[in-house]
Design an enzyme around this catalytic site. Structure first.
Site, PDB file in Angstrom:
ATOM      1  N   GLN A   1      26.039  34.331 -12.517  1.00 49.63           N
ATOM      2  CA  GLN A   1      25.052  33.983 -11.496  1.00 49.63           C
ATOM      3  C   GLN A   1      24.100  32.889 -11.976  1.00 49.63           C
ATOM      4  OE1 GLN A   1      23.522  37.281  -8.893  1.00 49.63           O
ATOM      5  NE2 GLN A   1      24.359  38.588 -10.499  1.00 49.63           N
TER       6      GLN A   1
ATOM      7  N   LYS B   1      20.151  46.055 -13.020  1.00 49.55           N
ATOM      8  CA  LYS B   1      19.584  45.488 -14.244  1.00 49.55           C
ATOM      9  C   LYS B   1      18.071  45.690 -14.339  1.00 49.55           C
ATOM     10  CE  LYS B   1      19.030  40.806 -12.412  1.00 49.55           C
ATOM     11  NZ  LYS B   1      17.565  40.890 -12.375  1.00 49.55           N
ATOM     12  N   THR B   2      17.363  45.572 -13.206  1.00 49.37           N
ATOM     13  CA  THR B   2      15.910  45.762 -13.250  1.00 49.37           C
ATOM     14  C   THR B   2      15.567  47.206 -13.600  1.00 49.37           C
ATOM     15  OG1 THR B   2      15.649  44.052 -11.560  1.00 49.37           O
ATOM     16  CG2 THR B   2      13.758  45.475 -11.968  1.00 49.37           C
TER      17      THR B   2
ATOM     18  N   ARG C   1      26.168  39.074  -2.268  1.00 46.29           N
ATOM     19  CA  ARG C   1      24.997  39.506  -1.480  1.00 46.29           C
ATOM     20  C   ARG C   1      25.418  40.526  -0.430  1.00 46.29           C
ATOM     21  NH1 ARG C   1      22.214  39.149  -4.982  1.00 46.29           N
ATOM     22  NH2 ARG C   1      24.117  38.551  -6.080  1.00 46.29           N
TER      23      ARG C   1
ATOM     24  N   ASP D   1      14.114  38.976 -18.362  1.00 51.18           N
ATOM     25  CA  ASP D   1      14.979  39.208 -17.205  1.00 51.18           C
ATOM     26  C   ASP D   1      15.581  37.880 -16.749  1.00 51.18           C
ATOM     27  OD1 ASP D   1      16.209  40.566 -15.154  1.00 51.18           O
ATOM     28  OD2 ASP D   1      14.456  40.566 -13.842  1.00 51.18           O
ATOM     29  N   GLU D   2      16.716  37.934 -16.054  1.00 51.78           N
ATOM     30  CA  GLU D   2      17.392  36.738 -15.524  1.00 51.78           C
ATOM     31  C   GLU D   2      17.564  35.676 -16.616  1.00 51.78           C
ATOM     32  OE1 GLU D   2      18.701  36.872 -12.757  1.00 51.78           O
ATOM     33  OE2 GLU D   2      17.530  38.036 -11.340  1.00 51.78           O
TER      34      GLU D   2
END
Length: 734
Positions: A250, A33-34, A598, A219-220
């Site tokens: 998330q 995504k980044t 993770r 973002d996020e």
């Protein structure tokens, strides 16, 4: 333009080149995504010719901001002009420009937590509100109100009827704001709260932001609270270009104000929103993603998506059930040592993830025992926590009366009205006589005023010294009770202080287990062990350490091997979630989803059948998340677990709990035995009962009716336990 789109998959390219209007990107874990966000910004600058200073990119942490800036420097050069910032930093900068529109000067101060609490205390004194309990939670109330965008009156309407202190909270909140304004100061929450206010009341400020920032990137987005969402919505305007990227699966910060509905309802707030899904996962093996996908399907509040693996097949997910929590910790450390020896992993490739900080203690101890270096994220090491150091300081002073540092640490813990000025006088008196501070407190020549203040403390220490020769576990329990730690940490009513008490109880468990392992050991032996566990003189530059962390703390990180531990009902999901609504349970499930995703190469999920809690061993039911990660529905699973315990006794294991290799959901078989309906006539308050495992007990209360009848039963040396009487193997004592 090829360089901007290089190394992007087809889904990512479509997102990067869709530059106008509202865009929502649902980016699954490990989907890049980044990369998408930064490449989209670069595309707008290079392809559309938009000046960088017209673009705003907002995220949540300084670390994420730094990473985004570095990527944009690679794509656009150092002087690209793009405004990359955290929400708070962006708001502070805008407020420096427009603060006068809401009654502040541009050179306003920003108060930290300590400053804020000092002002709150002043407001309470002025209003003659003396409640220590309210003082402890007042900052939390004000923060919650500001993050929800509520003024004192709005917050009063929100909490009125839920707490007897609602009106006092409103008054303190109002006076606190007045004192901040009088000092030309804002607290950390004000940076957002006041930013929204200035955009609402000042046409000049709103017009400036809308003209300046033609393209907004967030973002996020799943972590935004109400005020953050309204800030970007105001700047974007009705037809603005707003691009948000996040993953509703998330969203794990509801406890600090994040609202998942911001991402779930984004397309309703911005009609015509284009929605993209990034589901190609570059991080994890198919087996790990199967577990993640299986688990998260049990949530209802989410956008439907399934992570798709790009990597080839790997190791199966391993599930391990330990006899008790000590065996669980030892098994995890042994597995780490084996994997290092067998496959050449580094220590930094491993993460041990817990839901609650109190669970790190056993793993820290097991790691220290083997000499394996580790770091703790999401909190400080167990023995470095304030409440644990306070308890240990009492022990140190009992063991060594000349330990001035220990005395200074706990002479006013809990508060006894012994301030720094008094402590300094004791220091000076002791120094002039060449003796320890404790000896000074016992001196007949100590000034009467100091003696009067310190006499209760001196008497307490004397009493503890007289009991210090009993077994170390019993002494620790006596010390904690005599000092009053439970009242000290639970009277405030805040979650943070309650967590401290949980850690103190975990400390008692540590001492008891030490006593069981070394029956002949005394207080000095225990203190030496604590010192060795805490000793870590290694410099920060050595990063080859096992990570021990809370699951919240590792969001955004990745590890080759992950151990998700403590998977028991009441531990994870937490006891609080079990008592709350479905929304809380869904957030707990998202926390587990974050933990699973993770892992890159290997995933281990562990639990214990018994866990040592506050001086007693407590039986544990395996977490519903274990079977959900295999695709088994939690309701069917829990139903069978309760019935199997009834049929097979404690430790009974339903026949379908074998390891599965397929990621597809399965239908749980019908229960093995449907227990005949039990006559509950005699199960009343005060009745004596018998349990095959816990022994004899007394019913304290009964609630519900029919098949839903539950009873709280007190067992000697085991505490209070709650049962569904129709299912539990509890019988009336004859």
């Amino acid at each position: 333009m090829d360089s901007i789109l290089d190394n992007l998959n087809e889904s990512q390219k479509k997102i990067v080149t869709d530059t106008e209007g509202a865009v929502l990107v649902l980016a699954g874990a490990g989907s890049g995504k980044t990369r998408v966000l930064t490449h989209r910004v670069a595309y707008i600058v290079k392809e559309l010719g938009v000046p960088g200073w017209n673009i705003l990119a907002i995220t949540f942490t300084n670390k994420a901001t730094a990473e985004m800036r570095e990527r944009l420097e690679v794509l656009l050069g150092a002087d690209n002009g793009v405004w990359v910032s955290t929400f708070h930093s962006f708001s502070a900068s805008m407020l420096r420009k427009f603060a006068e529109h809401i009654g502040f000067k541009k050179n306003f101060s920003i108060y930290d937590e300590t400053d804020s609490k000092r002002v709150i205390a002043k407001a309470m004194r002025e209003l003659h509100i003396e409640s220590q309990q309210l003082k402890e939670v007042m900052k939390e109330h004000i923060s919650r109100a500001k993050n929800a965008g509520m003024d004192p009156d709005e917050y009063f309407r929100e909490i009125n009827g839920l707490t007897d202190s609602a009106y006092d909270i409103k008054r303190v909140y109002e006076r606190y704001n007045e004192l901040l304004t009088a000092s030309n100061a804002m607290d950390f929450d004000d940076l957002l709260h006041r930013m929204k206010e200035v955009l609402t009341v000042s046409e000049e400020a709103l017009s400036y932001c809308r003209k300046r920032f033609r393209y907004i990137h967030v973002d996020e987005f799943q972590d935004t609270n109400r005020v953050q969402y309204e800030i970007v919505k105001l700047i974007a305007g009705e037809n603005g270009n707003i691009f948000v990227v996040g993953d509703d699966d998330q969203s794990i910060y509801g406890w600090r104000g994040a609202e998942i509905k911001n991402i779930l309802n984004f397309d309703k707030e911005f009609p015509g929103t284009k929605i993209y899904r990034l589901v190609e996962n570059y991080r994890s093996t198919p087996q790990i993603l199967d577990a993640a996908n299986n688990l998260i399907r049990f949530n209802n509040e989410r956008h439907e998506k399934t992570l798709e693996p790009i990597r080839g097949s790997g190791a199966e997910v391993t599930y391990f059930t330990a006899y008790n929590d000590i065996q669980e910790a030892d098994w995890v450390i042994d597995k780490i040592r084996f994997l290092i020896a067998r496959y050449g992993y580094r220590k930094s490739d491993f993460a041990i993830l817990v839901r609650a900080t109190s669970l790190t203690r056993l793993f820290e101890t097991a790691l220290a025992k083997t000499g394996m270096k580790y770091r703790v994220l999401g909190g400080i090491r167990f023995f470095d926590r304030k409440e644990i150091q306070d308890a240990v300081a009492y022990m140190r002073l009992i063991s060594n009366n000349a330990d001035n540092e220990a005395l200074e640490r706990i002479i006013n813990v809990p508060q006894r009205g012994i301030g720094e000025a008094t402590v300094q006088k004791i220091r000076d008196f002791a120094s002039s006589r060449g003796e320890s501070m404790f000896d000074a407190l016992l001196s007949e020549e100590l000034p009467e005023q100091i003696k009067k203040k310190t006499m209760p403390f001196t008497a307490l220490i004397g009493d503890l010294i007289s009991h210090s020769y009993i077994k170390v576990g019993d002494f620790a329990e006596y010390l904690i009770e005599k000092v009053g730690f439970e009242r000290y940490y639970t009277s405030a009513g805040s979650e943070e202080e309650a967590a401290r008490w949980e850690n103190v109880k975990e400390f008692l468990s540590e001492v008891k287990q030490f006593e069981e392992k070394y029956p002949e050991a005394d207080l000095n032996d225990f203190l030496q062990t604590v010192s060795l566990v805490r000793d870590d003189s290694e410099e920060d530059f050595d990063r080859d350490k096992v990570t021990v962390a809370t699951m919240h703390a590792v969001k955004g990180l990745e590890f080759a091997v992950v151990f998700a531990v403590g998977l028991e009902e009441g531990t994870f999901p937490s006891a609080q979630a079990l008592k709350s609504d479905a929304k809380s349970m869904e957030e707990e499930r998202r926390v587990m989803y974050v933990a699973i995703t993770r892992a890159k190469d290997r995933l281990f999920i562990t639990n214990a059948v018994r866990r040592f809690k506050f001086n007693h061993i407590e039986p544990c039911l395996t977490s519903r998340f274990v079977e959900e990660s295999r695709g088994v529905h939690s309701d069917a699973y829990l139903n069978m677990k309760m019935r199997s315990e009834y049929v097979y006794g404690s430790g009974g294991r339903p026949p379908f709990l074998s390891e599965r290799k397929s990621g597809r959901p399965v239908i749980a078989p019908k229960p093995v035995i449907a227990a005949a309906e039990k006559d509950l006539t005699g199960f009343v308050k005060g009745a004596e009962v018998r349990h095959p495992r816990y022994g004899e007990g007394v019913i304290l209360s009964v609630s519900g009716s029919g098949k839903e009848t539950t009873a709280s039963i007190a067992f000697k040396d085991l505490g209070i336990k709650k049962f569904v009487l129709q299912l539990a193997p509890v019988t009336l004592k004859k």
